[in-house]
Design a protein around this motif. Sequence first.
Motif, PDB file in Angstrom:
ATOM      1  N   GLN A   1       0.947  -1.194  -0.023  1.00 53.82           N
ATOM      2  CA  GLN A   1      -0.043   0.011  -0.070  1.00 53.82           C
ATOM      3  C   GLN A   1       0.890   1.349  -0.005  1.00 53.82           C
ATOM      4  N   LEU A   2       1.994   0.929   0.413  1.00 52.96           N
ATOM      5  CA  LEU A   2       2.768   2.394   0.425  1.00 52.96           C
ATOM      6  C   LEU A   2       4.378   1.992   0.358  1.00 52.96           C
ATOM      7  N   GLN A   3       5.193   2.551  -0.448  1.00 51.25           N
ATOM      8  CA  GLN A   3       6.528   2.290  -0.895  1.00 51.25           C
ATOM      9  C   GLN A   3       7.244   3.459  -0.421  1.00 51.25           C
ATOM     10  N   LEU A   4       8.356   3.524   0.136  1.00 50.50           N
ATOM     11  CA  LEU A   4       9.173   4.554   0.759  1.00 50.50           C
ATOM     12  C   LEU A   4      10.446   4.311  -0.113  1.00 50.50           C
ATOM     13  N   GLU A   5      11.279   5.354  -0.563  1.00 47.01           N
ATOM     14  CA  GLU A   5      12.598   5.485  -0.984  1.00 47.01           C
ATOM     15  C   GLU A   5      13.268   6.424  -0.637  1.00 47.01           C
ATOM     16  N   GLU A   6      14.438   6.213  -0.033  1.00 50.52           N
ATOM     17  CA  GLU A   6      15.383   7.091   0.634  1.00 50.52           C
ATOM     18  C   GLU A   6      16.494   7.372  -0.484  1.00 50.52           C
ATOM     19  N   SER A   7      17.017   8.685  -0.396  1.00 51.91           N
ATOM     20  CA  SER A   7      18.038   8.946  -1.123  1.00 51.91           C
ATOM     21  C   SER A   7      18.949   9.989  -0.283  1.00 51.91           C
ATOM     22  N   GLY A   8      19.940  10.358  -0.910  1.00 51.89           N
ATOM     23  CA  GLY A   8      20.903  11.447  -0.082  1.00 51.89           C
ATOM     24  C   GLY A   8      22.123  11.271   0.647  1.00 51.89           C
ATOM     25  N   GLY A   9      22.122  10.104   0.787  1.00 50.07           N
ATOM     26  CA  GLY A   9      23.198   9.407   1.720  1.00 50.07           C
ATOM     27  C   GLY A   9      24.552   9.576   0.947  1.00 50.07           C
ATOM     28  N   GLY A  10      25.504   9.584   1.921  1.00 49.36           N
ATOM     29  CA  GLY A  10      27.076   9.465   1.289  1.00 49.36           C
ATOM     30  C   GLY A  10      27.832   9.692   2.473  1.00 49.36           C
ATOM     31  N   SER A  11      29.117  10.118   2.034  1.00 57.94           N
ATOM     32  CA  SER A  11      30.485  10.261   2.904  1.00 57.94           C
ATOM     33  C   SER A  11      30.541  11.799   3.211  1.00 57.94           C
ATOM     34  N   VAL A  12      30.810  12.280   4.320  1.00 55.65           N
ATOM     35  CA  VAL A  12      31.064  13.626   4.526  1.00 55.65           C
ATOM     36  C   VAL A  12      31.876  13.818   5.778  1.00 55.65           C
ATOM     37  N   SER A  14      33.353  15.570   9.279  1.00 51.92           N
ATOM     38  CA  SER A  14      32.724  16.108  10.484  1.00 51.92           C
ATOM     39  C   SER A  14      32.589  17.736  10.443  1.00 51.92           C
ATOM     40  N   GLY A  15      31.480  17.993  10.514  1.00 52.50           N
ATOM     41  CA  GLY A  15      31.111  19.370  10.750  1.00 52.50           C
ATOM     42  C   GLY A  15      30.188  19.706   9.356  1.00 52.50           C
ATOM     43  N   GLY A  16      30.172  18.675   8.482  1.00 53.32           N
ATOM     44  CA  GLY A  16      29.528  18.929   6.955  1.00 53.32           C
ATOM     45  C   GLY A  16      27.979  18.658   7.156  1.00 53.32           C
ATOM     46  N   SER A  17      27.192  18.705   6.001  1.00 60.00           N
ATOM     47  CA  SER A  17      26.067  18.759   5.907  1.00 60.00           C
ATOM     48  C   SER A  17      25.406  17.801   4.915  1.00 60.00           C
ATOM     49  N   LEU A  18      24.322  17.198   5.077  1.00 56.81           N
ATOM     50  CA  LEU A  18      23.687  16.354   4.061  1.00 56.81           C
ATOM     51  C   LEU A  18      22.083  16.487   4.069  1.00 56.81           C
ATOM     52  N   ARG A  19      21.456  16.150   3.031  1.00 59.26           N
ATOM     53  CA  ARG A  19      20.068  16.201   2.874  1.00 59.26           C
ATOM     54  C   ARG A  19      19.503  15.095   2.348  1.00 59.26           C
ATOM     55  N   LEU A  20      18.882  14.415   3.248  1.00 60.42           N
ATOM     56  CA  LEU A  20      18.014  13.118   2.843  1.00 60.42           C
ATOM     57  C   LEU A  20      16.831  13.156   2.278  1.00 60.42           C
ATOM     58  N   SER A  21      16.349  12.467   1.384  1.00 62.59           N
ATOM     59  CA  SER A  21      14.936  12.721   0.925  1.00 62.59           C
ATOM     60  C   SER A  21      14.310  11.289   0.936  1.00 62.59           C
ATOM     61  N   CYS A  22      13.012  11.292   1.179  1.00 60.68           N
ATOM     62  CA  CYS A  22      12.147  10.050   1.186  1.00 60.68           C
ATOM     63  C   CYS A  22      11.044  10.209   0.487  1.00 60.68           C
ATOM     64  N   VAL A  23      11.045   9.837  -0.762  1.00 62.20           N
ATOM     65  CA  VAL A  23       9.824   9.632  -1.715  1.00 62.20           C
ATOM     66  C   VAL A  23       8.733   8.660  -1.429  1.00 62.20           C
ATOM     67  N   VAL A  24       7.589   9.202  -1.243  1.00 62.59           N
ATOM     68  CA  VAL A  24       6.515   8.230  -0.710  1.00 62.59           C
ATOM     69  C   VAL A  24       5.606   7.855  -2.080  1.00 62.59           C
ATOM     70  N   ASN A  25       5.477   6.780  -2.467  1.00 61.78           N
ATOM     71  CA  ASN A  25       4.711   6.267  -3.438  1.00 61.78           C
ATOM     72  C   ASN A  25       3.567   5.671  -2.903  1.00 61.78           C
ATOM     73  N   GLY A  26       2.160   5.716  -2.895  1.00 57.70           N
ATOM     74  CA  GLY A  26       0.968   5.116  -2.413  1.00 57.70           C
ATOM     75  C   GLY A  26      -0.024   6.027  -1.951  1.00 57.70           C
ATOM     76  N   HIS A  27      -1.028   5.911  -1.250  1.00 54.92           N
ATOM     77  CA  HIS A  27      -1.954   6.682  -0.884  1.00 54.92           C
ATOM     78  C   HIS A  27      -1.434   7.516   0.321  1.00 54.92           C
ATOM     79  N   SER A  28      -1.540   8.640   0.053  1.00 56.76           N
ATOM     80  CA  SER A  28      -1.129   9.750   1.314  1.00 56.76           C
ATOM     81  C   SER A  28      -1.683   9.478   2.668  1.00 56.76           C
ATOM     82  N   TYR A  29      -2.746   8.902   2.630  1.00 51.43           N
ATOM     83  CA  TYR A  29      -3.472   8.509   4.015  1.00 51.43           C
ATOM     84  C   TYR A  29      -2.450   7.822   4.952  1.00 51.43           C
ATOM     85  N   TYR A  30      -1.779   6.919   4.392  1.00 50.63           N
ATOM     86  CA  TYR A  30      -0.716   5.898   4.940  1.00 50.63           C
ATOM     87  C   TYR A  30       0.343   6.467   5.411  1.00 50.63           C
ATOM     88  N   SER A  31       0.733   8.205   5.018  1.00 50.90           N
ATOM     89  CA  SER A  31       1.990   8.356   5.206  1.00 50.90           C
ATOM     90  C   SER A  31       1.681   9.931   5.932  1.00 50.90           C
TER      91      SER A  31
END
Length: 125
Positions: A1-12, A14-31
């Motif tokens: 009913q719902l699929q989640l896919e993360e991205s944005g990880g990596g190596s950085v 100390s002191g650096g920044s990253l932004r992770l994303s999670c795309v949701v596929n499915g009915h928004s009710y469940y998220s």
Amino acid sequence: QLQLEESGGGSVQSGGSLRLSCVVNGHSYYSAVMGWWRQVPGKEREGVAYIDSAGDTGYGDSVKGRFTISRDNALNTVYLQMDSLTPEDTAMYYCAADAWVAPSRWADVSAYMYWGQGTQVTVSS
């Protein structure tokens, strides 16, 4: 009913920044409630942050003031902006979702029905 896919990880460094994303596929009710979690091998999964459909948020003590969770409902995407990263933030990061999670249980891993596969974040000193 719902699929989640993360991205944005990596190596950085100390002191650096990253932004992770999670795309949701499915009915928004469940998220309606989305959470970010992380896990280091041999340790329990740790709640990092959550956001509900009203935009209310919560954070784990170890990331307060450094991480920011947000969501773009038009894009069905949840983000985790991570600043001032330290080697202790090294982990596999997962997003999770459920139709309803009581605010008092946001850091309870059993409260979420749907999970992504994770994205690795590595912070070097």
